[in-house]
Design a protein around this motif. Sequence first.
Motif, short mmCIF file in Angstrom:
data_model
loop_
_atom_site.label_atom_id
_atom_site.label_comp_id
_atom_site.label_asym_id
_atom_site.label_seq_id
_atom_site.Cartn_x
_atom_site.Cartn_y
_atom_site.Cartn_z
N ILE A 176 50.65 26.34 11.68
CA ILE A 176 50.27 27.45 12.55
C ILE A 176 48.76 27.50 12.68
N ASP A 236 51.25 30.35 18.02
CA ASP A 236 52.12 29.80 16.99
C ASP A 236 52.68 30.91 16.09
N LYS A 261 56.69 32.40 16.19
CA LYS A 261 57.57 32.17 15.04
C LYS A 261 57.88 33.44 14.26
#
Length: 338
Positions: free
Chosen positions: A236, A241, A245
């Motif tokens: 990440i 990112d 997630k």
Amino acid sequence: MPVLKSAYRAVFPFTNPHIQTFTAYFLSAFRAAVYNFLNLNKASLTKYRERINTLDHDFIEIDCFIHREYKAKSLALVCHGLEASSNGFSEICIRETLYRSGLDVVMMNYRGCSGIPNYLLKSYHSGKTEDLDLLIEHILSQKKYSLYQNIYLVGNSIGANIILKYLGEKSYSLNPRIKKAFALSAPIDLAASSRAMAKSKNRLYMDKFLSSLKKKLKAKAKLFTEEINLKGFDKIKNFFDFDSKFTAPLNGFNSADDYWLKASAKAYLTKITIPTYILSSADDAFLTKSCYPFREARLNPNIFFECTADGGHSAFLEFRADSFSYAERKMAEFALFG
């Protein structure tokens, strides 16, 4: 209201936004330490922390700073920036400026930001107005807060986005005791701001935020082992990112883009019904063109928008006998005089 002409001018070398932002951070750290020391045994100050239980069986905590020697009629409610708290350096300086101007101050800590992990899998995000609404309803309903007939909302960075979104959502149902608001360096377009932060020139800022976010998530993963999957965690590198997630799915959004769209304040600005001052800098590394509400300020007579040529992110350094921060000075002036 027409866009305001700014009187702020940074002096060299603070015309560089990164120098301005970092210098303001370290100066705020020094000032915060001094303020906290001076407040240790101040007879005129009552300080206390209060926990407010949420409807989903979680909690938020607030820190209150109340004048003892007289009953202030006005209360400032301050919302902090990303991964900060009521003890953030900038927030302490904002608190002290408002308190010394004669306002009592309530500092909001988002879920998981008060130094104690919150109970639930989800915590806070950049557009979570439900907890601010709960806090305001708590203040409006409690007898000990009944003397405040003038409530002033102040937000720093994502706290500014949260406040602006809240005001637009409440629109004509806003309680009349809430009189004004001040939004500092507001990333009102979260998608655009996230893209700006992902640029290589902003790597230091991004690394700082992600380091804090990852630390909290790792701790929470130990409590929610089945719900949080840390596979690929080290890959990440930016907010896209992380939000794709974790932030989006843990908070009920379909994707990072869905989260950014629904959590951004930009679409709500034309609905704001109280005097609201928005202060941003044109050289803010955290913002892009769509984060500056020129159009909205011209359409909504309740918005006072000042865009300085320089000032960095939540910095706006000035070196006056009575002020280190143009932003803090404007906050106090707008609260007291409008």
